[in-house]
Design a protein around this motif. Structure first.
Motif, PDB file in Angstrom:
ATOM      1  N   LEU A   1      -0.234  -4.158   9.076  1.00 26.00           N
ATOM      2  CA  LEU A   1      -1.782  -4.336   8.425  1.00 26.00           C
ATOM      3  C   LEU A   1      -2.083  -5.746   8.453  1.00 26.00           C
ATOM      4  O   LEU A   1      -3.134  -6.103   9.081  1.00 26.00           O
TER       5      LEU A   1
ATOM      6  N   PRO B   1      -7.970   5.180   1.433  1.00 21.90           N
ATOM      7  CA  PRO B   1      -6.632   6.191   1.065  1.00 21.90           C
ATOM      8  C   PRO B   1      -6.371   5.939  -0.318  1.00 21.90           C
ATOM      9  O   PRO B   1      -5.688   6.984  -0.902  1.00 21.90           O
ATOM     10  N   SER B   2      -6.504   5.012  -1.002  1.00 19.10           N
ATOM     11  CA  SER B   2      -6.510   4.968  -2.455  1.00 19.10           C
ATOM     12  C   SER B   2      -7.084   5.888  -3.274  1.00 19.10           C
ATOM     13  O   SER B   2      -6.638   6.486  -4.078  1.00 19.10           O
TER      14      SER B   2
ATOM     15  N   LEU C   1       0.932  -1.148   0.013  1.00 14.83           N
ATOM     16  CA  LEU C   1       0.126  -0.078   0.107  1.00 14.83           C
ATOM     17  C   LEU C   1       1.074   1.218  -0.144  1.00 14.83           C
ATOM     18  O   LEU C   1       1.663   1.361   0.772  1.00 14.83           O
ATOM     19  N   PRO C   2       0.726   1.986  -1.009  1.00  9.11           N
ATOM     20  CA  PRO C   2       1.840   3.060  -1.240  1.00  9.11           C
ATOM     21  C   PRO C   2       1.778   4.265  -0.255  1.00  9.11           C
ATOM     22  O   PRO C   2       2.612   4.975  -0.146  1.00  9.11           O
ATOM     23  N   TRP C   3       0.468   4.118   0.590  1.00  9.45           N
ATOM     24  CA  TRP C   3       0.386   5.446   1.616  1.00  9.45           C
ATOM     25  C   TRP C   3       0.988   4.627   2.864  1.00  9.45           C
ATOM     26  O   TRP C   3       1.038   5.546   3.838  1.00  9.45           O
ATOM     27  N   LEU C   4       1.294   3.534   2.863  1.00 12.22           N
ATOM     28  CA  LEU C   4       1.693   3.141   4.170  1.00 12.22           C
ATOM     29  C   LEU C   4       3.303   2.915   4.363  1.00 12.22           C
ATOM     30  O   LEU C   4       3.878   2.403   3.406  1.00 12.22           O
TER      31      LEU C   4
ATOM     32  N   ALA D   1      -9.123   0.898   5.157  1.00 15.05           N
ATOM     33  CA  ALA D   1      -7.581   0.803   4.994  1.00 15.05           C
ATOM     34  C   ALA D   1      -7.012   0.655   3.578  1.00 15.05           C
ATOM     35  O   ALA D   1      -6.155   1.205   3.171  1.00 15.05           O
ATOM     36  N   ILE D   2      -7.899   0.191   2.494  1.00 16.48           N
ATOM     37  CA  ILE D   2      -7.568   0.162   1.106  1.00 16.48           C
ATOM     38  C   ILE D   2      -8.484   1.274   0.444  1.00 16.48           C
ATOM     39  O   ILE D   2      -7.604   2.055  -0.288  1.00 16.48           O
TER      40      ILE D   2
END
Lengths: 284, 321
Positions: free
Chosen positions: A100, B235-236, A89-92, B231-232
């Motif tokens: 996660l 943010p995406s 996940l690019p934002w984490l 979570a997915i």
């Protein structure tokens, strides 16, 4: 052989306007606990489809997959996937990406500090502790793939599914990661199913190589048992006749029995080379 | 050459910030040049433009009116202070006396404040509806097919068409002596109704374009619906959502002025309308001040959203401007 993961008569077909397209049929495979299996075959032969069916991301239209006496019909963390394009996940951050998975899989089974230790442990396993707070965009492709492996391992999977995990990496990074995977597998004893295009990778890592025929209606062509002692050292193996014999067998399957690419006509290839030479002379 | 040898460190430090400074100076001087050309053209045109309210105001006339508006605001403020001071004294003498709020004329600056409050509440209302709705619609292809034609139908409707409907509905369902004035409600609702579309559409697109790989990660982890969204999906979709919010705020500010004119909400729109109706020799210059302020606030709001967008965007490879 102790039955661990069993594929029986697995087939899949996709509906198209011209009737169903059979991508895969009659795939039978029995995999023991702790085995490393590679799936090898030409592009489009349905290797990834097999992997996705085991992962539960695709549903077989025929036959089925049984893991520890239970039928697989949805994805789950006991069959962790290392994706071809890392899929972080690019934002984490690196740490958060692994966290996660850990929080999801071990919720209620681990305390917070146990989880932290477990995340750190898995990052250390793939030698990524130093970059724990970096974002995926800030690390190299090989490092991203390491984190992807750490995330998968952190789920404590019974089966680790790897979809061309090193396909997008340069040769040196790939060799390094192959060694890491060997080491980690020797330590943890996971069952690993690995898709690859790379004959050397397949022989180096596998206990058995499953060679797939070309699609449509692809299936298992041959299965090659690799009886090389572990740990395997790529340098020592380079001169090992047995290793080269195995390599040869895979190559002959891929390029004789299942040849896909027609050989370049020698005459025309030579002609074009001559033309290029003429051009170069003109330029000079 | 000699200087560099004597003192290599500072020169390398200079070298690192000098290009930046040069770029900044270049950009600044070009901005000023563009502005200067505009003001000169404006002054030349204004001089030759006669209207029913006298000559069209040039830069000087507008600057004078701006000063006048500032002065009016200050006078009004000191009057207000005096009023409350006197009321306080009266209350001290006689606790039974009625306490009243000051009911002076709203000044230009209090009108700006009203406009900002109205636009932000309308925008907030729109976002509170559009983001969750966009997530729900974007996640389900069925609801997308159902909602999309409706969205395309409602999106192009002018605020001026909504306004009468909203006015009638508000006056039918909201008491005239409610906490919020009807004109404020009508303006904010019109703003909300017209500005929610970019946020809604961008949220839908962002939510429905979550990469398949990331969705597979979510499936392998068996994330439940809420965790999957939190979570997915969200943010995406954040970069797209904020692109939508920024467009929405721009539209909201544009719509607001029209809405305030017709709803008589005491903001910048009403200021322009009142000056237009007033028709004094200063009116045009005062309207010009309002026009400039409207533009400036629009610009500031956009910059504000841009920096917010930059702060929340995880994809640093995309250059936002």
């Amino acid at each position: 052989m102790q039955k661990h993961l069993e594929l029986s008569q697995v087939g899949i077909s996709f509906p198209t306007p011209k009737g169903p397209f059979v991508a895969l049929q009659n795939v039978n495979l029995s995999i023991a606990k702790g085995e490393i299996i590679s799936l090898i075959g030409h592009s489009g032969c349905g290797k990834s489809t097999v992997l996705n069916i085991i992962a539960g991301l695709l549903k077989a239209t025929e036959g089925g997959v049984i893991l520890n006496h239970k039928e697989v019909n949805e994805p789950g963390p006991e069959r962790a996937v290392v994706f071809q394009h890392h899929s972080l996940l690019p934002w984490l951050s690196v740490y958060e990406n692994v966290a996660l998975a850990v929080r999801q899989v071990f919720a209620g089974k681990m305390t917070k500090s146990q989880m932290q230790d477990w995340i750190e442990h898995n990052l250390a396993l793939v030698q990524m502790s130093h970059a724990r707070d970096k974002k995926p965009a800030e690390i190299s492709g090989g490092m991203k793939q390491r984190v992807g492996i750490a995330r998968a391992l952190a789920m404590q999977p019974q089966v680790l599914l790897m979809d061309e995990p090193f396909g997008a990496l340069d040769a040196l990074t790939r060799a390094h990661l192959q060694d890491s995977v060997q080491q980690i597998q020797a330590e943890l004893g996971n069952t690993v199913i690995l898709i690859t295009h790379d004959v050397d990778e397949a022989v180096l890592l596998s206990d058995r190589i499953v060679m797939m025929t070309n699609g449509p209606a692809a299936t298992v062509g041959e299965v090659l048992q690799i009886d090389l002692p572990r740990p395997r050292d790529r340098l020592a193996l380079a001169d090992c006749p047995k290793y080269n014999h195995y390599r040869h067998q895979v190559l002959s399957f891929l390029y004789e029995k299942q040849r896909k690419v027609e050989p370049l006509p020698v005459a025309s290839a030579k002609a074009s080379q001559d033309k290029r030479l003429v051009k170069d002379e003109v330029r000079a | 050459m000699i200087i560099q040898l004597k003192n290599p460190m500072p020169s390398s430090a200079i070298a690192s910030w000098q290009p930046k400074l040069r770029e900044l100076l270049r950009q600044g001087s070009l901005t000023l040049a563009g502005l200067a050309i505009f003001v000169l053209c404006w002054a030349a045109l204004a001089e030759n433009l006669q209207t029913s309210l006298g000559q069209f105001p040039g830069p000087t006339a507008v600057a004078i009116q701006f000063k006048a508006l500032v002065a009016e605001h200050q006078t009004e403020k000191s009057r207000e202070e005096l009023f409350y001071q006197r009321q306080q004294e009266r209350l001290e003498k006689n606790p039974e006396a009625v306490s009243r709020p000051y009911s002076g004329r709203p000044t230009f600056f209090s009108q700006i404040q009203t406009s900002l409050q109205t636009v932000l509440s309308g925008f907030l209302l729109a976002s509170l509806f559009a983001i969750p709705a966009g997530v729900l619609i974007g996640l389900s292809p069925l609801s997308y097919s159902a909602a999309n034609p409706l969205i395309q139908l409602l999106k192009p409707i002018s605020p001026l068409a909504w306004l009468p409907l909203i006015t009638i509905v508000v006056s039918a369902s909201y008491p005239a002596d409610g906490l919020l004035s009807r004109s404020y409600l009508v303006s904010a609702l019109t703003v909300a109704l017209c500005s929610l579309w970019p946020t809604l559409i961008n949220t839908i697109v962002g939510v429905s374009q979550v990469p398949a790989d990331l969705q597979n990660v979510s499936k392998v982890l068996r994330l439940n619906w809420f965790r999957h969204v939190r979570a997915i999906v969200l943010p995406s979709a954040v970069p797209m959502i904020f692109t939508g919010l920024r467009l929405s705020l721009g539209i909201a500010w544009m719509v607001l002025i029209a809405a305030e004119m017709l709803a008589q909400n005491p903001g910048l729109g009403k200021f322009v309308w009142d000056e237009f109706q007033n028709g004094s020799s200063d009116s045009l210059a005062r309207i010009c001040v309002a026009v400039a302020v409207i533009g400036l606030i629009g610009l500031l709001l956009d910059r504000l959203m841009l920096s917010l967008q930059k702060a929340v965007s995880w994809d640093k490879s995309v250059q936002l401007r």
